[in-house]
Motif scaffolding. Structure first.
Motif, PDB file in Angstrom:
ATOM      1  N   GLY A 197       0.810  -1.207   0.000  1.00 22.04           N
ATOM      2  CA  GLY A 197       0.000   0.000   0.000  1.00 22.04           C
ATOM      3  C   GLY A 197       0.845   1.259   0.000  1.00 22.04           C
ATOM      4  N   THR A 198       1.957   1.250   0.770  1.00 21.03           N
ATOM      5  CA  THR A 198       2.852   2.407   0.797  1.00 21.03           C
ATOM      6  C   THR A 198       3.473   2.646  -0.577  1.00 21.03           C
ATOM      7  OG1 THR A 198       3.363   2.040   3.133  1.00 21.03           O
ATOM      8  CG2 THR A 198       4.925   3.358   1.875  1.00 21.03           C
ATOM      9  N   LEU A 199       3.929   1.576  -1.223  1.00 19.87           N
ATOM     10  CA  LEU A 199       4.524   1.709  -2.556  1.00 19.87           C
ATOM     11  C   LEU A 199       3.504   2.248  -3.554  1.00 19.87           C
ATOM     12  CD1 LEU A 199       6.599  -1.602  -2.695  1.00 19.87           C
ATOM     13  CD2 LEU A 199       7.431   0.719  -2.230  1.00 19.87           C
ATOM     14  N   ARG A 200       2.266   1.801  -3.419  1.00 15.62           N
ATOM     15  CA  ARG A 200       1.216   2.301  -4.305  1.00 15.62           C
ATOM     16  C   ARG A 200       0.991   3.791  -4.095  1.00 15.62           C
ATOM     17  NH1 ARG A 200      -0.900   2.583  -9.076  1.00 15.62           N
ATOM     18  NH2 ARG A 200      -3.182   2.788  -9.121  1.00 15.62           N
ATOM     19  N   GLU A 201       1.035   4.246  -2.841  1.00 16.42           N
ATOM     20  CA  GLU A 201       0.875   5.671  -2.568  1.00 16.42           C
ATOM     21  C   GLU A 201       2.004   6.481  -3.214  1.00 16.42           C
ATOM     22  OE1 GLU A 201      -1.768   7.323  -0.835  1.00 16.42           O
ATOM     23  OE2 GLU A 201      -2.512   5.355  -1.475  1.00 16.42           O
ATOM     24  N   GLY A 202       3.234   5.936  -3.185  1.00 16.77           N
ATOM     25  CA  GLY A 202       4.343   6.620  -3.843  1.00 16.77           C
ATOM     26  C   GLY A 202       4.134   6.739  -5.345  1.00 16.77           C
ATOM     27  N   GLU A 203       3.586   5.681  -5.953  1.00 15.37           N
ATOM     28  CA  GLU A 203       3.300   5.727  -7.387  1.00 15.37           C
ATOM     29  C   GLU A 203       2.250   6.786  -7.694  1.00 15.37           C
ATOM     30  OE1 GLU A 203       2.086   1.786  -8.191  1.00 15.37           O
ATOM     31  OE2 GLU A 203       4.119   0.926  -8.123  1.00 15.37           O
ATOM     32  N   LEU A 204       1.235   6.885  -6.843  1.00 17.94           N
ATOM     33  CA  LEU A 204       0.195   7.897  -7.054  1.00 17.94           C
ATOM     34  C   LEU A 204       0.748   9.306  -6.889  1.00 17.94           C
ATOM     35  CD1 LEU A 204      -2.786   6.192  -5.189  1.00 17.94           C
ATOM     36  CD2 LEU A 204      -2.464   6.393  -7.652  1.00 17.94           C
ATOM     37  N   GLN A 205       1.683   9.490  -5.953  1.00 15.92           N
ATOM     38  CA  GLN A 205       2.322  10.802  -5.811  1.00 15.92           C
ATOM     39  C   GLN A 205       3.121  11.145  -7.051  1.00 15.92           C
ATOM     40  OE1 GLN A 205       4.565  10.546  -2.143  1.00 15.92           O
ATOM     41  NE2 GLN A 205       2.969  11.586  -0.975  1.00 15.92           N
ATOM     42  N   ASP A 206       3.879  10.186  -7.565  1.00 11.03           N
ATOM     43  CA  ASP A 206       4.678  10.440  -8.767  1.00 11.03           C
ATOM     44  C   ASP A 206       3.800  10.748  -9.976  1.00 11.03           C
ATOM     45  OD1 ASP A 206       6.922   9.945  -7.277  1.00 11.03           O
ATOM     46  OD2 ASP A 206       7.156   7.863  -7.966  1.00 11.03           O
ATOM     47  N   ALA A 207       2.600  10.165 -10.021  1.00 11.85           N
ATOM     48  CA  ALA A 207       1.691  10.390 -11.141  1.00 11.85           C
ATOM     49  C   ALA A 207       0.900  11.681 -11.002  1.00 11.85           C
ATOM     50  CB  ALA A 207       0.723   9.206 -11.262  1.00 11.85           C
TER      51      ALA A 207
END
Length: 271
Positions: free
Chosen positions: A107-117
């Motif tokens: 879930g944390t990694l997914r949040e990082g991807e959403l921030q980058d996007a």
């Protein structure tokens, strides 16, 4: 006559238990396994009385699934992994700060991807560089076995005149099974890769086959499946036993520098 006098009290107790099976009702917070309660900012709540604890955490720890899997058998309705159960035990005992390397990390990694996007709010705190390292890794192992004991007991009853004439008793005891679980917890230092501690645990229960009744050494929920099946209950007890053995070794470990404590909400003013 001497045999009859010895057997009848046990038979009477069995009949009383059968009579109690007719009533059905739901009781909140009742039942479950020996692993119960919660852990969090308020500390351990409603944990098992037998749980061994530490005065302060010695390090951070991540829990990893055993790469060899778990010998539970496909016929049992149990979760695929006991790691969530052991996580609760570890957090309740306070010997380690538990860091997530499973669904929480994904879930944390997914949040990082959403921030980058650019999907998240610009003022949202960055997840980069905020994660805590795991200083140790704990790996559980489990073997569950079930032995059919009813046929042997049925043969014994058939040889006792007082009991063999009791209608249905021989068929009843054929449902008796011994359920046994053996567990192990292996603790590895992530910096040196050395296995610094190991502990085993065991539990045994007698399933009488009477609507889920279990009589065991450690009778009493951490997760569906560990608290609503006889197999899950004996496995939970075995992990509690292994955890308690591990704690005696963990208390002798030198404490590591720990990351900051998580922020807690201030108490509301009285009144």
């Amino acid at each position: 006559m001497k045999i009859a006098i010895l057997i009848r009290p046990g038979l009477l107790a069995l009949l009383l238990l059968l009579g109690a099976c007719g009533e059905q009702k739901t009781e909140l917070g009742q039942g479950g396994s020996v692993v119960t309660g919660s852990a969090g900012p308020q500390g351990a709540r409603d944990a098992a009385a037998a749980l061994q604890r530490c005065a302060a955490p010695v390090a951070t720890v991540a829990l990893a699934d055993n790469p060899q899997g778990y010998a539970m058998g496909a016929g049992y309705q149990l979760p695929a992994s006991p790691v969530p159960l052991v996580k609760l035990l570890m957090q309740q005992s306070g010997c380690f700060r538990v860091v997530d390397r499973g669904a929480g990390l994904r879930g944390t990694l997914r949040e990082g991807e959403l921030q980058d996007a650019g999907v998240l709010r610009p003022q949202a705190p960055s997840v980069r560089g905020q994660g805590y390292e795991a200083q140790y890794t704990l790996t559980p192992s489990l073997t569950f076995s079930e032995q059919d004991a009813g046929r042997g007991l049925g043969g014994v009853i058939a040889m006792i005149p007082v009991l063999r004439d009791v209608v249905g008793l021989a068929g009843l005891v054929e449902q008796v099974k011994f359920k046994e679980a053996q567990t192990a917890l292996l603790l590895t230092d992530n910096q040196t890769t050395e296995q610094v501690a190991a502990a085993t645990g065991a539990a045994r229960a007698t399933d009488l086959g009477l609507g889920g009744l279990v009589l065991g050494r450690l009778g009493g929920g951490a997760g569906a499946g560990w608290s609503n099946t006889n197999e899950g209950k004996v496995i939970a007890a075995a992990f509690l036993d292994a955890h308690n053995h591990l704690v005696t070794q963990v208390r002798a470990l030198q404490a590591r520098p720990l990351p900051p404590e998580p922020a807690r909400r201030a108490s509301a003013p009285a009144g």
